[in-house]
Design a protein around this motif. Structure first.
Motif, mmCIF file in Angstrom:
data_model
loop_
_atom_site.group_PDB
_atom_site.id
_atom_site.type_symbol
_atom_site.label_atom_id
_atom_site.label_comp_id
_atom_site.label_asym_id
_atom_site.label_seq_id
_atom_site.Cartn_x
_atom_site.Cartn_y
_atom_site.Cartn_z
ATOM 1 N N THR A 80 -2.141 -11.656 -4.537
ATOM 2 C CA THR A 80 -2.344 -12.067 -3.148
ATOM 3 C C THR A 80 -1.105 -11.742 -2.323
ATOM 4 O O THR A 80 -1.201 -11.186 -1.221
ATOM 5 C CB THR A 80 -2.611 -13.587 -3.090
ATOM 6 N N ALA A 81 0.064 -12.087 -2.894
ATOM 7 C CA ALA A 81 1.310 -11.867 -2.152
ATOM 8 C C ALA A 81 1.517 -10.377 -1.889
ATOM 9 O O ALA A 81 1.893 -9.978 -0.779
ATOM 10 C CB ALA A 81 2.486 -12.437 -2.930
ATOM 11 N N VAL A 82 1.276 -9.563 -2.908
ATOM 12 C CA VAL A 82 1.499 -8.124 -2.745
ATOM 13 C C VAL A 82 0.515 -7.551 -1.727
ATOM 14 O O VAL A 82 0.907 -6.853 -0.781
ATOM 15 C CB VAL A 82 1.354 -7.398 -4.107
ATOM 16 N N LEU A 83 -0.769 -7.875 -1.912
ATOM 17 C CA LEU A 83 -1.787 -7.259 -1.055
ATOM 18 C C LEU A 83 -1.709 -7.737 0.387
ATOM 19 O O LEU A 83 -2.101 -7.016 1.306
ATOM 20 C CB LEU A 83 -3.182 -7.526 -1.628
ATOM 21 N N SER A 84 -1.198 -8.959 0.592
ATOM 22 C CA SER A 84 -1.137 -9.467 1.971
ATOM 23 C C SER A 84 0.190 -9.148 2.652
ATOM 24 O O SER A 84 0.376 -9.439 3.828
ATOM 25 C CB SER A 84 -1.378 -10.981 1.996
ATOM 26 N N GLU A 90 2.554 -0.865 4.735
ATOM 27 C CA GLU A 90 3.364 0.258 5.205
ATOM 28 C C GLU A 90 3.665 1.215 4.050
ATOM 29 O O GLU A 90 3.567 2.434 4.190
ATOM 30 C CB GLU A 90 4.683 -0.275 5.789
ATOM 31 N N VAL A 91 4.002 0.633 2.901
ATOM 32 C CA VAL A 91 4.344 1.455 1.735
ATOM 33 C C VAL A 91 3.116 2.225 1.249
ATOM 34 O O VAL A 91 3.217 3.387 0.841
ATOM 35 C CB VAL A 91 4.932 0.561 0.618
ATOM 36 N N GLY A 286 7.084 -10.343 -11.912
ATOM 37 C CA GLY A 286 5.660 -10.638 -11.814
ATOM 38 C C GLY A 286 5.008 -9.859 -10.684
ATOM 39 O O GLY A 286 3.969 -9.211 -10.870
ATOM 40 N N ALA A 287 5.629 -9.899 -9.509
ATOM 41 C CA ALA A 287 5.076 -9.172 -8.365
ATOM 42 C C ALA A 287 5.101 -7.671 -8.632
ATOM 43 O O ALA A 287 4.147 -6.951 -8.304
ATOM 44 C CB ALA A 287 5.881 -9.492 -7.113
ATOM 45 N N ALA A 288 6.194 -7.211 -9.242
ATOM 46 C CA ALA A 288 6.282 -5.780 -9.563
ATOM 47 C C ALA A 288 5.183 -5.389 -10.546
ATOM 48 O O ALA A 288 4.591 -4.302 -10.435
ATOM 49 C CB ALA A 288 7.656 -5.455 -10.145
ATOM 50 N N ALA A 289 4.897 -6.281 -11.489
ATOM 51 C CA ALA A 289 3.842 -5.986 -12.473
ATOM 52 C C ALA A 289 2.480 -5.928 -11.782
ATOM 53 O O ALA A 289 1.659 -5.045 -12.086
ATOM 54 C CB ALA A 289 3.845 -7.039 -13.566
ATOM 55 N N ALA A 290 2.236 -6.869 -10.852
ATOM 56 C CA ALA A 290 0.959 -6.859 -10.121
ATOM 57 C C ALA A 290 0.818 -5.549 -9.348
ATOM 58 O O ALA A 290 -0.250 -4.917 -9.324
ATOM 59 C CB ALA A 290 0.901 -8.051 -9.166
#
Lengths: 319, 499
Positions: A80-84, A90-91, A286-290
């Motif tokens: 959720t954090a990554v996608l939002s 932008e990336v 964790g976020a990098a893995a997602a």
């Protein structure tokens, strides 16, 4: 014998005899499996486990004061954090631009170079060798050289532009959010077009000379000969080349990482550099893995098309 | 350094040897601490260039003799060590001292097989993180002052205090000891402490109509001088550095932030709590505005500042294309080296730059004069994360040797100050003061040193969030206010445990 004869008479039995189930097929080929077992084990260790671990990690939070083994369950929070995240959008846009532009121009330039070099002329071998140089030069070394060529204060390109009167001051290639990505794409195309050229040169060997001559005799223009004779024969190799370039570009890190580190202000971050920064710069494992799992899904989709393109000929022959 | 593959220890020999060595070490450290030979060496409260000169060369130290009391010189063992040593950007003398050190170490402890790796400054943290995850770390690592707390808080470091290697804690700067302390436990030895200074080219100042012998006294004046130099001469005034994930950026921007009364957290306060976010206060915004004014409004700093580290500022400075910057004390030695390598017309320019190079105190702001209290610390990695067994005695012998007054001083020759304050009393300190131009200026900045926040999140705040804030403002992706607020939100979220 009689039982076997009886089964052979039934259409259903005939089908099952033709297509035994997976396990019986595996049993029948057990020796083959034994031969590939060592390779399978290696693949499980070096490919399957890291994939499993990355997926597992993507469901955990990894605060900076905790070791990875003390990670905290987060469910889909990382996704959720990554996608939002606005940076993700932008990336992602950067990644699409980077991949599509690099692939398209590398392919077109490579095809053009291959067509030019396909003809006999004096010095063809030399030109082939020269055009291969970008591909054989180390990407790291090339990135550093280009970084200095582009340098915003003392770069050769900027200085030349001033001397030739194109601009009044050195061009800001890498320290400007508007120009940085395209500047990096130019370097990437410079590196990759020779790969496309080699692939297309190999493809051109398969175009029947007789067909081209026949078309010429029939009065076809050079463009028509290319479009109606040459290009159809290059379709397969073109597809493979484009897919390989796309996969390579989605996964590329060296040029943006060395030349800008994703900056300025995230303007040249693509997925891989951003994942690297999240993991190693910010320790948000964790976020990098997602993030990596999302990229993995995209890559798998591309991989599917790649395999389809590669096996299309085989399927046609089977039919 | 010897080949680690050669020796195969006998079964059980290592355990017996370690037990004996531990007993010896406990006894010898206890005896060392009961003596007065290494009681507090330097009175920090009297700190001034005159005081430093008055104590230099007043005492002699026997490094091998002292370390022999900690670990016998014939001890057999092995050691793995990572640190950031001299690079291509370092002056030649640092390479020579480095070679001298390893020769002395091998001579003093000939039976400790050593595998030492000199790892790039900007890669060491990432590399250590990765190897720790794979239990493949070295036994001993020397990290930048900012790096240690993250690993200590995660339990990767062993408790380690100066007393463990025969030196009193009082012989190290309190600020440095704070940087190796986490949750009340000490996890390292400060190897060197550095504060930078401000250098300028007097000839450029003069040609731009400024007083060549007077550096800007305040950061507001830095902005003015930078503009005047650029307008008059068309070259860069101030050497701004704003690259992301490079230690150079916070080391050069935080002094401005603190001087204006800002900060990342409240680290510049007398008793910081590290819980109050200062990065969006008025002081921080004023500092960011100053950077914006130089980069965007006046265009008086290198355009390449966003991709530059400090190393990239050396070439324009020696070429007379950059007038002033925050720099290490080693910058002078580096410039002398560069001038020595130059040829033809370049040499003339380079020699002129060296001749006109001046050092002064870092400018003040409305709140204070500040500089990053920098340096490095040595840490022992917990055994379970080390590649192979952890050889405690070898590690202690090495730490004792490296952090001795002698080597603590020599290894900080041009770029820093000895972490062991007793080094200030050695003959080598006197030699440094006599031979290194401007050394007393940088040493004088030590009392203005502000350590980075001692929290596990400090690395991300300093190496990512602060440079991000700068880049967001300097590229005009955000306004100065927005960039500061964005950074504050990130710090808040990070310290609060968010993404």
């Amino acid at each position: 014998m009689s039982i076997a004869t009886g089964r052979a008479a039934s259409p259903l039995s005939a089908r099952s005899a033709k297509k035994p189930n997976v396990f019986s097929r595996m049993a029948a080929h057990r020796t083959d499996y034994l031969y590939v077992l060592p390779a399978l084990i290696v693949m499980m260790v070096v490919i399957a486990y890291p994939i499993y671990y990355t997926i597992e990690l993507s469901f955990y939070r990894t605060p900076p004061n905790l070791q990875l083994r003390d990670k905290v369950w987060a469910g889909f929070d990382n996704y959720t954090a990554v996608l939002s995240s606005s940076v993700f959008h932008e990336v992602t846009l950067n990644t699409v631009i980077w991949t599509v532009a690099s692939t398209f121009f590398s392919f077109v330039l490579g095809l053009g170079a291959a067509l030019s070099l396909h003809r006999e002329f004096i010095g063809r071998g030399l030109f082939r060798a020269l055009l291969m140089i970008p591909y054989v030069v180390s990407a790291v070394a090339a990135s550093y050289v280009w970084k200095w060529l582009y340098h915003s204060d003392f770069g050769v390109i900027g200085a030349l532009a001033v001397q030739l009167g194109f601009t009044s001051e050195p061009i800001n290639f890498l320290d400007n959010r508007q120009t940085v990505l395209s500047s990096l794409i130019v370097v990437n195309i410079w590196r990759e077009f020779s790969f496309a050229m080699v692939m297309m040169m190999a493809g051109l060997q398969t175009v029947p000379e007789q067909l081209l001559r026949a078309a010429q005799v029939d009065g076809a223009t050079p463009w028509n000969r290319f479009w109606h004779v040459t290009f159809p024969h290059l379709k397969g190799v073109s597809m493979v080349t484009v897919l390989l370039l796309m996969v390579a570009n989605f996964n590329s890190i060296i040029i943006p990482f060395i030349m800008t580190g994703g900056g300025p202000a995230d303007a040249s971050h693509i997925w891989i550099t951003h994942i690297y920064q999240l993991a190693f710069g910010r320790q948000q494992w964790g976020a990098a893995a997602a993030y990596a799992v999302i990229l993995f899904i995209v890559m798998m989709a591309l991989g599917y098309f790649y395999v389809k393109a590669l096996t299309r000929g085989d399927e046609a022959r089977q039919e | 350094m010897k080949d680690m593959q050669v020796r195969m220890p006998r079964p059980g020999a290592r355990t017996r040897r370690r037990l004996m060595a531990k007993t010896l070490a406990v006894a010898s450290v206890a005896s060392l601490l009961s003596s007065t030979a290494y009681a507090q060496s330097v009175d920090v409260s009297q700190w001034s260039p005159e005081y430093i000169r008055s104590i230099a060369g007043t005492e002699e130290f026997d490094t091998a003799g002292h370390c022999a009391d900690v670990v016998p010189l014939d001890y057999e063992g092995n050691l793995t060590y990572w640190w950031t040593g001299p690079t291509e950007a370092s002056p030649q003398i640092e390479h020579e001292i480095n070679d001298e050190f390893w020769a002395a170490w091998e001579e003093t402890y000939p039976n400790i097989e050593t595998d030492a790796q000199n790892v790039d400054y900007n890669q060491l943290l990432d590399r250590l993180r990765t190897t720790l995850l794979g239990n493949a770390a070295p036994m001993v690592v020397r990290l930048q002052i900012l790096g240690g707390v993250e690993f200590a808080s995660k339990g990767y470091f062993q408790p380690l205090a100066p007393e463990d290697i025969g030196y009193p804690t009082e012989d190290f700067w309190p600020g440095a000891m704070k940087s190796v302390t986490w949750d009340g436990e000490t996890y390292g030895i400060p190897t060197n402490n550095e504060t930078m200074a401000f250098i300028w080219n007097a000839d450029i100042f003069e040609r731009a109509g400024l007083d060549p012998e007077e550096p800007p006294a305040t950061w507001d004046e830095v902005v003015e001088y930078s503009k005047q130099i650029h307008d008059e001469l068309g070259i860069s005034g101030y050497g701004l550095v704003a690259r992301q994930n490079a230690g150079n950026t916070p080391f050069r921007f935080m002094p401005t932030l603190w001087a204006y009364g800002g900060g990342a957290l409240d680290e510049a306060e007398d008793s910081p709590s590290y819980s109050d976010v200062y990065i969006n206060n008025e002081g921080s915004k004023a500092a960011l505005q100053a950077a914006y004014d130089m980069y965007v409004r006046d265009r008086s700093v290198p355009t390449s500042a966003l991709t530059n580290t400090q190393n990239e500022n050396q070439a324009p400075f020696i070429a007379g294309q950059l007038a002033m910057m925050i720099a290490h004390p080693s910058e002078y030695a580096k410039m002398v080296d560069l001038a020595g390598q130059a040829t033809g017309a370049d040499k003339e320019v380079a020699d002129s730059v060296v001749e006109n190079m001046r050092y002064g105190l870092i400018p003040e702001g409305p709140e204070r004069r500040a500089v990053v209290f920098g340096g490095s610390n040595m840490h022992f990695i917990e055994e379970e994360y080390v590649d192979g067994e952890f050889d405690e005695m070898a590690a202690k012998a090495f730490a004792c040797f490296w952090n001795s007054p002698e080597w603590s001083t020599k290894l900080a020759w041009t770029g820093s100050n000895p972490g062991n304050l007793a080094g200030f009393k050695t003959e080598w300190m006197k030699e440094r003061l006599d031979t290194i131009k401007f050394l007393d200026v940088t040493t004088s900045m030590l009392p203005s040193g502000v350590p980075f926040p001692v929290i596990p999140e400090a690395t991300e705040i300093m190496n990512i969030i602060v440079p991000d804030m700068l880049q967001n403002a300097l590229t005009e992706r955000m306004t100065v206010d927005e960039a500061a607020e964005d950074a504050a939100a990130k710090v808040d979220s990070l310290v609060g445990g968010g993404l």
